[in-house]
Motif scaffolding. Structure first.
Motif, PDB file in Angstrom:
ATOM      1  N   ASN A 262     -19.042 -25.138  43.038  1.00 61.78           N
ATOM      2  CA  ASN A 262     -18.485 -25.304  44.390  1.00 61.78           C
ATOM      3  C   ASN A 262     -17.136 -26.009  44.331  1.00 61.78           C
ATOM      4  O   ASN A 262     -16.193 -25.625  45.044  1.00 61.78           O
ATOM      5  CB  ASN A 262     -19.462 -26.105  45.237  1.00 61.78           C
ATOM      6  N   ARG A 263     -17.034 -27.022  43.491  1.00 65.38           N
ATOM      7  CA  ARG A 263     -15.771 -27.760  43.368  1.00 65.38           C
ATOM      8  C   ARG A 263     -14.632 -26.855  42.885  1.00 65.38           C
ATOM      9  O   ARG A 263     -13.526 -26.887  43.406  1.00 65.38           O
ATOM     10  CB  ARG A 263     -15.972 -28.931  42.402  1.00 65.38           C
ATOM     11  N   VAL A 264     -14.936 -26.008  41.893  1.00 63.21           N
ATOM     12  CA  VAL A 264     -13.933 -25.099  41.347  1.00 63.21           C
ATOM     13  C   VAL A 264     -13.527 -24.050  42.384  1.00 63.21           C
ATOM     14  O   VAL A 264     -12.343 -23.744  42.560  1.00 63.21           O
ATOM     15  CB  VAL A 264     -14.462 -24.416  40.065  1.00 63.21           C
TER      16      VAL A 264
ATOM     17  N   GLU B 277     -22.847 -27.954  41.977  1.00 60.62           N
ATOM     18  CA  GLU B 277     -21.761 -28.799  42.485  1.00 60.62           C
ATOM     19  C   GLU B 277     -20.447 -28.489  41.772  1.00 60.62           C
ATOM     20  O   GLU B 277     -19.382 -28.446  42.394  1.00 60.62           O
ATOM     21  CB  GLU B 277     -22.140 -30.273  42.283  1.00 60.62           C
ATOM     22  N   TRP B 278     -20.521 -28.235  40.475  1.00 62.26           N
ATOM     23  CA  TRP B 278     -19.324 -27.934  39.680  1.00 62.26           C
ATOM     24  C   TRP B 278     -18.701 -26.613  40.125  1.00 62.26           C
ATOM     25  O   TRP B 278     -17.495 -26.497  40.314  1.00 62.26           O
ATOM     26  CB  TRP B 278     -19.725 -27.889  38.209  1.00 62.26           C
TER      27      TRP B 278
ATOM     28  N   ASP C 282     -15.152 -24.101  34.937  1.00 59.75           N
ATOM     29  CA  ASP C 282     -13.695 -24.189  34.979  1.00 59.75           C
ATOM     30  C   ASP C 282     -13.026 -22.899  34.498  1.00 59.75           C
ATOM     31  O   ASP C 282     -11.833 -22.693  34.741  1.00 59.75           O
ATOM     32  CB  ASP C 282     -13.215 -25.357  34.109  1.00 59.75           C
TER      33      ASP C 282
ATOM     34  N   GLU D 103     -26.064 -30.108  38.959  1.00 60.93           N
ATOM     35  CA  GLU D 103     -24.724 -30.322  38.419  1.00 60.93           C
ATOM     36  C   GLU D 103     -23.945 -29.009  38.358  1.00 60.93           C
ATOM     37  O   GLU D 103     -22.748 -28.977  38.681  1.00 60.93           O
ATOM     38  CB  GLU D 103     -24.823 -30.933  37.015  1.00 60.93           C
TER      39      GLU D 103
ATOM     40  N   ASN E 220     -26.116 -25.977  50.849  1.00 59.23           N
ATOM     41  CA  ASN E 220     -24.924 -25.143  50.680  1.00 59.23           C
ATOM     42  C   ASN E 220     -25.283 -23.694  50.992  1.00 59.23           C
ATOM     43  O   ASN E 220     -26.078 -23.080  50.279  1.00 59.23           O
ATOM     44  CB  ASN E 220     -24.402 -25.271  49.248  1.00 59.23           C
TER      45      ASN E 220
ATOM     46  N   VAL F  46     -13.718 -24.169  45.718  1.00 58.40           N
ATOM     47  CA  VAL F  46     -12.962 -24.776  46.821  1.00 58.40           C
ATOM     48  C   VAL F  46     -11.539 -25.087  46.381  1.00 58.40           C
ATOM     49  O   VAL F  46     -10.563 -24.830  47.109  1.00 58.40           O
ATOM     50  CB  VAL F  46     -13.682 -26.044  47.325  1.00 58.40           C
ATOM     51  N   ALA F  47     -11.392 -25.617  45.171  1.00 54.27           N
ATOM     52  CA  ALA F  47     -10.066 -25.980  44.674  1.00 54.27           C
ATOM     53  C   ALA F  47      -9.157 -24.771  44.518  1.00 54.27           C
ATOM     54  O   ALA F  47      -7.929 -24.879  44.640  1.00 54.27           O
ATOM     55  CB  ALA F  47     -10.194 -26.711  43.341  1.00 54.27           C
ATOM     56  N   ASN F  48      -9.751 -23.596  44.266  1.00 51.75           N
ATOM     57  CA  ASN F  48      -8.964 -22.383  44.056  1.00 51.75           C
ATOM     58  C   ASN F  48      -9.019 -21.434  45.254  1.00 51.75           C
ATOM     59  O   ASN F  48      -8.609 -20.272  45.139  1.00 51.75           O
ATOM     60  CB  ASN F  48      -9.454 -21.665  42.798  1.00 51.75           C
TER      61      ASN F  48
END
Length: 314
Positions: free
Chosen positions: A25-27, A22-23, A101, A19, A59, A29-31
Motif C-alpha cells: 500500500n505504501r509503494v 502495508e508495504w 519496492d 507487513e 483496506n 500510494v507513493a507512486n
C-alpha cells in the motif's frame, strides 16, 4: 480504471501478511497507482485467512480467495488471474523475500516499454545452495535451451504481465514454473527481465519439497509437446508411427527375401524377426493414437479457439 492487480498465493504465512500488505500500500500510494491486492489462501492451516479478513476490513483494496484444501501454487495463481482486473498484473510470494519496492519499475516496463511479460531475476540469492540454487541453475539452463526463452530465473515468483497475457493462458499442475513458456506458445513474444532484490526469509519455512525435481521436468515436457502439437497430434504420432512401421517393415521384408534366397536360413528364430514384429506393432499403435487424438480434438469445444490480436472492419 484499475492500474494494477497484485496476486499473492500463500500457504501458512500469517506472520508476514500484515507487513506485506502495508508495504504494498505504501509503494502504490507513493507512486499514485490504483491497485487491488488479491491474496489466495491455498488451504492454510494457521490463521492466514483471519489475517486476510482483518486486512480487507481495514483496506478496501485487499481481496481474498480461500481454497478448501491445498491445491498448489499453480491453482492459486490461476484463480488469482481469473479474478484480476488491473491493466498490469504482478505476482509475488507472501514470505517477504520479494520486495514490493520493485513494483513501480516492473509496472513501467509493461505499460511504458511495451513488454508482454517481465520476469524478475534474483541474481543474488539467500537460499540454500545445495537444495535451491544449484538445482535452479540447472533447471533454468535446460528450460532456456528447450523453450528458446532467454531468462536467467524462469521460476522467480516476482513477475509482471500485461492483462491480456494472463487472460489467455491456463495454469495447472506445477506449470507456474513455465508461465513464460505458456505465454510464448500463446503468441506473446516480448518477454523482458529485471534484476530484483531477493530478501532473506523473515518468517516461517519454505513450502517447496523434493517433488518439484520430478514434477518440473514432466510439466516442461508436457508444455513443449502441447505447444507444438496440441492442435495437430497426427503430425507427431503419425510421423513417428510411420517411421517405426517402415523400419519394421524393411527389416521384415529383408528377412523374407533372405529366406526365399536361402531356404535353409531360419526366419522366426532370428532376433531381427522379433525386432521387426515389435516395430510394426508399435508403429501401428502410434499411428492409431494419432487418429484417436485427432478425433478427440475434432470434437473438443475449443478446437477452433485462436487468440486474435486485432481485427479491421469486422
Amino acid at each position: 480504471m484499475l492500474c494494477l492487480s497484485i496476486v499473492v498465493p500463500l500457504l501458512n504465512e500469517e506472520e508476514s501478511l500484515p507487513e506485506l500488505s502495508e508495504w504494498i500500500n505504501r509503494v502504490a500510494v507513493a507512486n499514485n497507482l490504483s491497485y487491488e491486492l488479491i491474496f489466495i489462501d491455498d488451504g492454510s492451516t494457521d490463521e492466514s485467512w483471519k489475517v486476510i479478513e482483518s486486512l480487507s476490513n481495514k483496506n478496501a483494496a485487499v481481496k481474498g480467495i480461500k481454497f478448501q484444501r491445498n491445491y498448489g501454487k499453480s491453482a492459486a495463481l490461476n484463480e488469482g488471474f481469473k479474478a484480476a482486473q488491473g491493466n498490469v498484473i504482478i505476482t509475488m510470494d507472501a514470505d517477504l523475500q520479494d520486495s514490493p519496492d520493485e513494483i513501480p519499475a516492473l509496472y513501467a516496463m509493461v505499460m511504458n516499454d511495451g513488454y508482454d511479460l517481465v520476469s524478475g531475476w534474483k541474481k543474488k540469492r539467500y537460499d540454500n545452495a545445495l537444495t535451491k540454487n544449484i538445482p535452479s541453475k540447472i533447471y533454468n539452463s535446460v528450460t532456456r535451451r528447450m523453450s528458446g526463452i532467454k531468462l536467467h530465473d524462469m521460476n522467480c515468483g516476482l513477475k509482471a504481465y500485461r492483462k491480456n497475457v494472463i487472460k489467455s493462458i491456463e495454469v495447472y499442475s506445477e506449470m507456474h514454473r513455465y508461465i513464460p513458456v505458456l505465454a510464448k506458445w500463446a503468441g506473446f513474444r516480448k518477454v523482458g527481465e529485471k534484476v530484483v532484490e531477493h530478501r532473506a526469509r523473515k518468517f516461517g519455512v519454505s513450502k517447496f519439497g523434493l517433488s518439484r525435481f520430478v514434477n518440473g521436468p514432466l510439466d516442461l515436457a508436457s508444455i513443449m509437446f502441447v505447444g507444438r502439437y496440441g492442435k495437430k497430434p497426427m503430425q507427431f504420432f503419425g510421423l513417428l508411427g510411420t517411421i517405426i512401421f517402415l523400419i519394421g517393415f524393411g527389416v521384415g521384408g529383408y528377412l523374407i527375401v533372405d529366406k526365399i534366397i536361402s531356404p535353409e536360413n531360419s526366419l522366426s528364430n532370428r532376433p531381427p524377426f522379433y525386432i521387426a514384429l515389435t516395430c510394426i506393432i508399435l508403429g501401428t499403435m502410434f499411428f492409431l493414437t494419432g487418429f484417436i487424438a485427432e478425433l478427440i480434438i475434432r470434437n473438443a469445444p475449443d478446437r477452433n479457439h485462436y487468440l486474435i490480436e486485432q481485427k479491421l472492419k469486422l
